[in-house]
Design an enzyme around this catalytic site. Structure first.
Site, PDB file in Angstrom:
ATOM      1  CG  HIS A 236      -0.232   0.255   2.510  1.00 44.79           C
ATOM      2  ND1 HIS A 236       0.436  -0.734   3.164  1.00 44.79           N
ATOM      3  CD2 HIS A 236      -0.062   1.368   3.247  1.00 44.79           C
ATOM      4  CE1 HIS A 236       0.979  -0.248   4.266  1.00 44.79           C
ATOM      5  NE2 HIS A 236       0.697   1.021   4.347  1.00 44.79           N
TER       6      HIS A 236
HETATM    7  N1  UDP Z   1      -3.083  -5.721   9.054  1.00 48.57           N
HETATM    8  C1  UDP Z   1      -4.353  -6.224   9.267  1.00 48.57           C
HETATM    9  N2  UDP Z   1      -5.079  -6.666   8.198  1.00 48.57           N
HETATM   10  C2  UDP Z   1      -4.590  -6.674   6.923  1.00 48.57           C
HETATM   11  C3  UDP Z   1      -3.270  -6.173   6.715  1.00 48.57           C
HETATM   12  C4  UDP Z   1      -2.551  -5.693   7.806  1.00 48.57           C
HETATM   13  O1  UDP Z   1      -4.821  -6.267  10.403  1.00 48.57           O
HETATM   14  O2  UDP Z   1      -5.279  -7.079   5.998  1.00 48.57           O
HETATM   15  C5  UDP Z   1      -2.339  -5.211  10.220  1.00 48.57           C
HETATM   16  C6  UDP Z   1      -0.991  -5.843  10.425  1.00 48.57           C
HETATM   17  O3  UDP Z   1      -1.098  -6.992  11.237  1.00 48.57           O
HETATM   18  C7  UDP Z   1      -0.195  -4.745  11.093  1.00 48.57           C
HETATM   19  C8  UDP Z   1      -0.823  -3.476  10.578  1.00 48.57           C
HETATM   20  O4  UDP Z   1      -2.062  -3.842   9.984  1.00 48.57           O
HETATM   21  O5  UDP Z   1      -0.368  -4.799  12.496  1.00 48.57           O
HETATM   22  C9  UDP Z   1       0.072  -2.827   9.549  1.00 48.57           C
HETATM   23  O6  UDP Z   1      -0.593  -1.765   8.993  1.00 48.57           O
HETATM   24  P1  UDP Z   1      -0.193  -1.135   7.598  1.00 48.57           P
HETATM   25  O7  UDP Z   1       0.506  -2.137   6.768  1.00 48.57           O
HETATM   26  O8  UDP Z   1      -1.436  -0.520   7.060  1.00 48.57           O
HETATM   27  O9  UDP Z   1       0.729   0.085   7.990  1.00 48.57           O
HETATM   28  P2  UDP Z   1       2.284   0.295   8.225  1.00 48.57           P
HETATM   29  O10 UDP Z   1       2.719  -0.634   9.309  1.00 48.57           O
HETATM   30  O11 UDP Z   1       2.979   0.050   6.931  1.00 48.57           O
HETATM   31  O12 UDP Z   1       2.379   1.718   8.628  1.00 48.57           O
END
Ligand code: UDP
Length: 358
Positions: A203
């Site tokens: 994403h």
């Molecule tokens: N996550 C979730 N469902 C999904 C994909 C990710 O619950 O379908 C959770 C994942 O376990 C993690 C968090 O979302 O705890 C990560 O969020 P994201 O990838 O949106 O953001 P980033 O960490 O890159 O800022």
């Protein structure tokens, strides 16, 4: 103390779910949801699953460019800070909600507490990196997940007090790990064998907003071995549709596209995957904790320790590198990183010691 917590997106709900309970035992917390993620699958499900209290205020500010979104949040937060007059503002991570919360509070002379401070990819083309650096320089209390993060802050001579508390997301991951390990129903629901499928998430703006990069991403996905489970972030879904590339993914036999999943189901799919392929920050770390190798579709990461330990490989959007990374032998050791599952309590202890400037 009266603490104004400002959250807005999926990983922030997860982080707030760790801290909010222990915080409310000692302080009054007012939870503000900026609306950055408003979609049920990215927002509401985390409140119900992880027991986070309903937001006290919802600002309803989503969409638009990073700059316009941040500006609208600032305008909405200024009167709120004035009305509520909190003793401190608590922000998490590196999103527009983090920066807007930190800047609006600092301008109102409300001390800012930044959880997940000091993380750096050293890539200023990432909007998240700009949000992190600026929020850290606005914060009075900087709570770091690792020593690397604290060293980054010392190198930048930040003004606020720096403490290594561990990672609050690890608190949540460790709490749910036993259930995730035991849950064989989640992989079975996708008709995949434990240890025999890839879990994919993408994403980041750098991968999905530029049509040329998005094309490279789709090409890479088409070379990956199936079965693959791919929960589609709404941003990625829109970009794929706009570029007419979604059909190419839908046509891959063995690739299952799903809505974004709830935390519990996603965590279970991480634990049983052969490998995780992602550009997410949080997911790199969760794969490490689950003992599952990670292939990261970026050139840099803030979670450098997972790369150094040999469990995470940075491949950008290079398909041959991604395939080679999937064939890498697993390292013998997986040293404990990012804390012991009690980071939230340490955050609250550090907040206890805050004093409002006169
Ligand atoms: N996550 C979730 N469902 C999904 C994909 C990710 O619950 O379908 C959770 C994942 O376990 C993690 C968090 O979302 O705890 C990560 O969020 P994201 O990838 O949106 O953001 P980033 O960490 O890159 O800022």
């Amino acid at each position: 103390m009266k603490i104004l917590t400002i959250v807005g997106n999926r990983p922030q709900f997860i982080k707030a779910a760790a801290v909010s309970g222990p915080l409310r035992e000692r302080h009054e917390e007012i939870l503000v949801h900026t609306g950055q993620h408003y979609d049920d699958s990215l927002s509401r499900v985390f409140f119900s699953e992880l027991g986070l209290a309903r937001p006290d205020r919802e600002l309803g500010i989503g969409g638009g460019t990073n700059t316009s979104q941040t500006a609208r949040m600032l305008s909405a937060l200024e009167p709120l800070l004035d009305e509520l007059s909190p003793d401190a503002a608590l922000v998490y991570g590196d999103t527009n909600s983090t920066l807007a919360g930190a800047l609006a509070a600092a301008q109102a002379r409300v001390p800012v507490v930044h959880v997940e401070a000091g993380m750096r990819s050293f890539d200023r083309t990432m909007p998240e990196e700009l949000n992190r650096v600026l929020s850290d320089h606005l914060a009075a209390l900087l709570l770091c997940p690792s020593q690397t993060a604290a060293t980054n802050l010392h190198n930048e001579s930040v003004d606020g007090r720096v403490e290594v508390v561990g990672d609050v997301m690890v608190d949540v991951a460790l709490r749910w790990a036993p259930a995730a390990r035991d849950d064989l129903a989640s992989p079975a629901a996708y008709d995949v064998e434990p240890g025999a499928y890839l879990l994919l998430t993408v994403h980041r703006a750098g991968n999905v907003d530029d049509p040329a990069r998005l094309g490279m991403l789709v090409k890479l996905i088409r070379t990956l071995p199936v079965p693959i489970i791919f929960p589609l972030h709404p941003r990625t879904s829109v970009r794929l549709q706009d570029a007419g590339l979604l059909e190419q993914l839908e046509a891959i036999d063995g690739l299952q596209l799903t809505e974004p999943l709830g935390y519990v189901e996603f965590s279970s799919l991480v634990h049983h995957a052969r490998a995780v392929v992602t550009d997410s920050g949080g997911v790199q770390k969760e794969a490490y904790l689950a003992g599952v190798p990670c292939v990261t579709l970026r050139v840099s990461t803030e979670w450098v320790e997972t790369v150094e330990a040999g469990w995470n490989t940075l491949v950008d959007l290079d398909a041959p590198l991604a395939l080679a990374a999937l064939d890498r032998a697993l390292p013998a050791a997986r040293p404990p990183l990012y804390g012991d599952g009690h980071a939230a309590q340490r955050c609250v202890q550090a907040i206890d010691a805050l004093e409002r400037p006169s």
